[in-house]
Design a protein around this motif. Sequence first.
Motif, PDB file in Angstrom:
ATOM      1  N   ASN A 114      13.952  25.066 -11.160  1.00 49.83           N
ATOM      2  CA  ASN A 114      12.643  24.649 -10.669  1.00 49.83           C
ATOM      3  C   ASN A 114      12.805  23.814  -9.410  1.00 49.83           C
ATOM      4  N   ARG A 136      11.403  28.821  -9.757  1.00 54.36           N
ATOM      5  CA  ARG A 136       9.956  28.585  -9.711  1.00 54.36           C
ATOM      6  C   ARG A 136       9.698  27.445  -8.729  1.00 54.36           C
ATOM      7  N   HIS A 192       7.193  24.496  -7.638  1.00 53.51           N
ATOM      8  CA  HIS A 192       6.120  23.622  -8.107  1.00 53.51           C
ATOM      9  C   HIS A 192       5.672  22.756  -6.928  1.00 53.51           C
ATOM     10  N   ASP A 231       6.927  32.668  -7.521  1.00 49.56           N
ATOM     11  CA  ASP A 231       6.518  32.096  -8.804  1.00 49.56           C
ATOM     12  C   ASP A 231       6.092  30.658  -8.509  1.00 49.56           C
ATOM     13  N   LEU A 232       4.798  30.466  -8.334  1.00 47.44           N
ATOM     14  CA  LEU A 232       4.243  29.203  -7.834  1.00 47.44           C
ATOM     15  C   LEU A 232       3.351  28.550  -8.870  1.00 47.44           C
ATOM     16  N   GLN A 233       3.547  27.255  -9.062  1.00 51.22           N
ATOM     17  CA  GLN A 233       2.639  26.451  -9.877  1.00 51.22           C
ATOM     18  C   GLN A 233       2.222  25.247  -9.042  1.00 51.22           C
ATOM     19  N   VAL A 234       0.932  24.988  -9.016  1.00 55.70           N
ATOM     20  CA  VAL A 234       0.391  23.841  -8.295  1.00 55.70           C
ATOM     21  C   VAL A 234      -0.127  22.847  -9.335  1.00 55.70           C
ATOM     22  N   TRP A 235       0.251  21.591  -9.175  1.00 49.07           N
ATOM     23  CA  TRP A 235      -0.088  20.532 -10.111  1.00 49.07           C
ATOM     24  C   TRP A 235      -0.994  19.515  -9.436  1.00 49.07           C
ATOM     25  N   SER A 247       1.073  14.848 -14.770  1.00 48.55           N
ATOM     26  CA  SER A 247       0.833  16.140 -15.436  1.00 48.55           C
ATOM     27  C   SER A 247       2.074  17.020 -15.377  1.00 48.55           C
ATOM     28  N   PHE A 248       2.668  17.098 -14.201  1.00 45.36           N
ATOM     29  CA  PHE A 248       3.882  17.897 -14.034  1.00 45.36           C
ATOM     30  C   PHE A 248       5.003  17.359 -14.919  1.00 45.36           C
ATOM     31  N   SER A 274       4.628  18.006 -18.685  1.00 46.87           N
ATOM     32  CA  SER A 274       4.850  19.409 -19.018  1.00 46.87           C
ATOM     33  C   SER A 274       6.333  19.762 -19.005  1.00 46.87           C
ATOM     34  N   CYS A 287      15.030  20.640 -12.834  1.00 43.20           N
ATOM     35  CA  CYS A 287      14.051  20.450 -11.764  1.00 43.20           C
ATOM     36  C   CYS A 287      14.706  19.709 -10.615  1.00 43.20           C
TER      37      CYS A 287
END
Length: 153
Positions: free
Chosen positions: A3, A28, A30, A56-60, A65-66, A69, A98
């Motif tokens: 990550n 991924r 983030h 592979d994208l995640q926006v927090w 919160s990140f 998780s 990460c």
Amino acid sequence: MLNVVLMNPEIPHNTGAAGRLCLATGARLHLIKPLGFSLDDRQVKRVGLDYWKDVDLQVWEDWPSFQASMLAQGSRMFFLTTKTDAAHWGMSFQDGDCLVFGCETRGLPESLLAEHPDSCLTIPMLKGSTRSLNLATSVGIVLYEAVRQVGLE
């Protein structure tokens, strides 16, 4: 999966380049808000080329919160900073780790580094040569060391 985490990135082309690096390695990406640009920015897409849609994208919304998780998933966090002497290549990376990078102008918050002193890593540089490296370059250096250790799948 590794990550890559960009906390409050400010420059769209760095985020686009980090996205391409993540795509090439199966990592991924983030992004922790606030972002200094819109993800629809043409510069993000230009650097990401036609690959951006496949990242592979995640926006927090925020760091808590990140962090909650990822910790619930058992992920370890490593904080990249110029404010430590612990070289990134001395770490034994694992799947799920990460790699956390700060924004281009300020780096990671001092409070975050102080909370995790044993998880801070740096990219060694010659003394007096430069203050820091470009964010996308830094991501590439550290990510590929982690990939070298963990392997591509």
